[in-house]
Write an enzyme that holds these catalytic residues in place. Structure first.
Site, PDB file in Angstrom:
ATOM      1  N   ASP A  25      -9.869  21.009  79.518  1.00 58.31           N
ATOM      2  CA  ASP A  25      -9.166  22.308  79.008  1.00 58.31           C
ATOM      3  C   ASP A  25      -9.900  23.542  79.651  1.00 58.31           C
ATOM      4  O   ASP A  25     -10.988  23.210  80.193  1.00 58.31           O
ATOM      5  CB  ASP A  25      -9.444  22.454  77.420  1.00 58.31           C
ATOM      6  CG  ASP A  25      -9.017  23.790  77.048  1.00 58.31           C
ATOM      7  OD1 ASP A  25      -7.960  24.187  77.242  1.00 58.31           O
ATOM      8  OD2 ASP A  25      -9.711  24.483  76.017  1.00 58.31           O
ATOM      9  N   TYR A  57      -8.184  30.943  81.099  1.00 54.99           N
ATOM     10  CA  TYR A  57      -7.086  30.863  82.180  1.00 54.99           C
ATOM     11  C   TYR A  57      -5.889  31.734  81.754  1.00 54.99           C
ATOM     12  O   TYR A  57      -5.207  32.249  82.689  1.00 54.99           O
ATOM     13  CB  TYR A  57      -6.508  29.245  81.841  1.00 54.99           C
ATOM     14  CG  TYR A  57      -7.567  28.247  82.745  1.00 54.99           C
ATOM     15  CD1 TYR A  57      -8.857  28.626  82.951  1.00 54.99           C
ATOM     16  CD2 TYR A  57      -6.693  27.242  83.128  1.00 54.99           C
ATOM     17  CE1 TYR A  57      -9.720  27.770  83.659  1.00 54.99           C
ATOM     18  CE2 TYR A  57      -7.732  26.080  83.748  1.00 54.99           C
ATOM     19  CZ  TYR A  57      -9.150  26.299  84.115  1.00 54.99           C
ATOM     20  OH  TYR A  57      -9.707  25.396  84.681  1.00 54.99           O
ATOM     21  N   GLY A  58      -5.499  31.693  80.400  1.00 55.50           N
ATOM     22  CA  GLY A  58      -4.195  32.563  80.284  1.00 55.50           C
ATOM     23  C   GLY A  58      -4.349  33.828  80.632  1.00 55.50           C
ATOM     24  O   GLY A  58      -2.906  34.501  80.831  1.00 55.50           O
ATOM     25  N   CYS A  87      -4.464  21.563  77.416  1.00 55.35           N
ATOM     26  CA  CYS A  87      -4.436  22.956  77.476  1.00 55.35           C
ATOM     27  C   CYS A  87      -2.983  23.297  77.945  1.00 55.35           C
ATOM     28  O   CYS A  87      -2.357  22.720  78.771  1.00 55.35           O
ATOM     29  CB  CYS A  87      -5.238  23.355  78.784  1.00 55.35           C
ATOM     30  SG  CYS A  87      -5.120  25.171  79.075  1.00 55.35           S
ATOM     31  N   ASN A  88      -2.471  24.010  76.908  1.00 55.26           N
ATOM     32  CA  ASN A  88      -1.195  24.389  77.133  1.00 55.26           C
ATOM     33  C   ASN A  88      -0.783  25.237  78.465  1.00 55.26           C
ATOM     34  O   ASN A  88       0.304  24.980  79.040  1.00 55.26           O
ATOM     35  CB  ASN A  88      -0.377  25.397  75.904  1.00 55.26           C
ATOM     36  CG  ASN A  88      -0.330  24.376  74.478  1.00 55.26           C
ATOM     37  OD1 ASN A  88       0.652  24.066  74.267  1.00 55.26           O
ATOM     38  ND2 ASN A  88      -1.628  24.335  73.967  1.00 55.26           N
ATOM     39  N   CYS A 198      -1.506  27.129  71.873  1.00 55.56           N
ATOM     40  CA  CYS A 198      -2.929  27.117  72.720  1.00 55.56           C
ATOM     41  C   CYS A 198      -3.959  26.532  72.034  1.00 55.56           C
ATOM     42  O   CYS A 198      -4.148  26.643  70.907  1.00 55.56           O
ATOM     43  CB  CYS A 198      -3.256  28.742  73.011  1.00 55.56           C
ATOM     44  SG  CYS A 198      -4.875  28.720  73.628  1.00 55.56           S
ATOM     45  N   THR A 199      -4.534  25.460  72.811  1.00 53.95           N
ATOM     46  CA  THR A 199      -5.446  24.682  72.021  1.00 53.95           C
ATOM     47  C   THR A 199      -6.498  25.361  71.192  1.00 53.95           C
ATOM     48  O   THR A 199      -7.271  24.582  70.592  1.00 53.95           O
ATOM     49  CB  THR A 199      -5.981  23.355  72.869  1.00 53.95           C
ATOM     50  OG1 THR A 199      -6.458  23.898  74.101  1.00 53.95           O
ATOM     51  CG2 THR A 199      -4.725  22.695  73.174  1.00 53.95           C
ATOM     52  N   HIS A 200      -6.897  26.491  71.625  1.00 56.46           N
ATOM     53  CA  HIS A 200      -8.228  27.218  71.301  1.00 56.46           C
ATOM     54  C   HIS A 200      -7.513  27.667  69.808  1.00 56.46           C
ATOM     55  O   HIS A 200      -8.416  28.042  68.788  1.00 56.46           O
ATOM     56  CB  HIS A 200      -8.465  28.444  71.847  1.00 56.46           C
ATOM     57  CG  HIS A 200      -9.300  28.112  72.949  1.00 56.46           C
ATOM     58  ND1 HIS A 200      -8.759  27.522  74.416  1.00 56.46           N
ATOM     59  CD2 HIS A 200     -10.683  28.377  73.438  1.00 56.46           C
ATOM     60  CE1 HIS A 200      -9.895  27.389  75.317  1.00 56.46           C
ATOM     61  NE2 HIS A 200     -11.043  28.015  74.673  1.00 56.46           N
TER      62      HIS A 200
HETATM   63  N1  DGL Z   1      -6.423  26.252  75.723  1.00 61.15           N
HETATM   64  C1  DGL Z   1      -5.660  26.645  76.631  1.00 61.15           C
HETATM   65  C2  DGL Z   1      -4.307  26.760  76.034  1.00 61.15           C
HETATM   66  O1  DGL Z   1      -4.056  25.810  75.316  1.00 61.15           O
HETATM   67  C3  DGL Z   1      -6.025  28.331  77.238  1.00 61.15           C
HETATM   68  C4  DGL Z   1      -6.900  29.132  76.690  1.00 61.15           C
HETATM   69  C5  DGL Z   1      -7.070  30.087  78.061  1.00 61.15           C
HETATM   70  O2  DGL Z   1      -6.656  30.952  78.047  1.00 61.15           O
HETATM   71  O3  DGL Z   1      -8.289  29.818  78.877  1.00 61.15           O
HETATM   72  O4  DGL Z   1      -3.424  27.475  76.739  1.00 61.15           O
END
Ligand code: DGL
Length: 268
Positions: A25, A57-58, A87-88, A198-200
């Site tokens: 992730d 990342y988003g 991670c989506n 989003c997995t967070h």
């Molecule tokens: N956990 C990630 C997801 O599922 C992205 C989080 C991020 O923006 O880094 O999309």
């Protein structure tokens, strides 16, 4: 700028059923998926890598997300029997090119759990929370178009949740304040379901529930873990070793490891 410190490698270089499963992730979010994987595959060796040094990342460009996800995905695939992109955002941008480069490998990604949420009632109103990069991705847009045939869909990019989870503030007044400002315009009338895309975000579930007034929340972690177990079983890649598996947590930012450990052990 991409921060790429020397990252600990997995110890083995073969692809037997007893090789580890790599879970990746952008940071701590995938730990929630890792917990679900451990529940369904308790005898496996699980190797987690979170790219906290480059999170979130988003909020990055598509090209940068793709570059990071391919870099880490390829590195992890060298030593693991399967890769779970927990991670989506990375799935939306990089799962297809990664699969194209490694058509013979088991690569499982995440997708916002929109279809389970559609079952709450006939033609529901569904609010989907995602990152900005997921929201603009073609993969997500296509998913939304399919769901729109059955439901009234609203997608909202939530930029503050990831940094607050990474800062250990998943259930904090700051989180609640930010969520209230973001979500209040979408709560009258209240939705029938909220999808955490989003997995967070599941780590902020308590704060989200306080703000949305207890609307049912859906996320893809458990379903994805079951899907991974099914694919491993079909590929004859379930570990042949009996007894307890093991979990190794690694990060591009080692100062994040205490947070990973806490989220893994306590789930919050
Ligand atoms: N956990 C990630 C997801 O599922 C992205 C989080 C991020 O923006 O880094 O999309």
């Amino acid at each position: 700028m991409i921060y790429a410190p020397k990252i600990r490698q997995l110890g083995e270089c073969h692809l037997s059923a007893d090789a580890p499963i790599a879970v990746f992730d952008s940071g701590a979010g995938g730990i929630g998926v890792l917990r679900e994987v451990q529940k369904v595959l308790p005898a496996e060796r699980l190797f987690y890598f979170g790219d906290t040094a480059n999170a979130p990342y988003g909020e990055k460009s598509d090209a940068k997300i793709r570059r990071l996800a391919l870099l880490h995905g390829e590195r992890l695939l060298k030593n693991a029997k399967a890769l779970l992109i927990a991670c989506n955002t990375a799935t939306a941008l990089a799962a297809a090119p990664l699969r194209a480069r490694h058509p013979d490998r088991l690569i499982v990604g995440m997708e916002p759990a929109i279809f389970p949420a559609l079952a709450v009632t006939a033609h529901p109103r569904v609010l989907v929370l995602v990152t900005a990069a997921t929201e603009r991705s073609e993969k997500f847009r296509a998913l939304l178009r399919r769901a729109e045939k059955k439901a009234n869909m609203t997608a909202v990019a939530a930029p503050d949740i990831v940094p607050l989870v990474e800062a250990g503030l998943a259930d904090s007044p700051e989180m609640e304040r930010s969520l209230r400002a973001l979500l209040t315009p979408h709560l009258s009338p209240p939705p029938d379901a909220v999808v955490l895309g989003c997995t967070h975000f599941p780590f902020a579930a308590r704060a989200i529930s306080r703000v949305t007034g207890g609307v049912p929340l859906f996320d893809g972690a458990a379903g994805t873990a079951r899907h991974l177990a099914k694919l491993l079983s079909e590929a004859g890649l379930i570990s042949t070793k009996f007894g307890r598996g093991e979990v190794t947590l690694t990060s591009s930012d080692p100062t994040a490891l205490p947070l990973y450990r806490r989220l893994f052990e306590k789930g919050e």
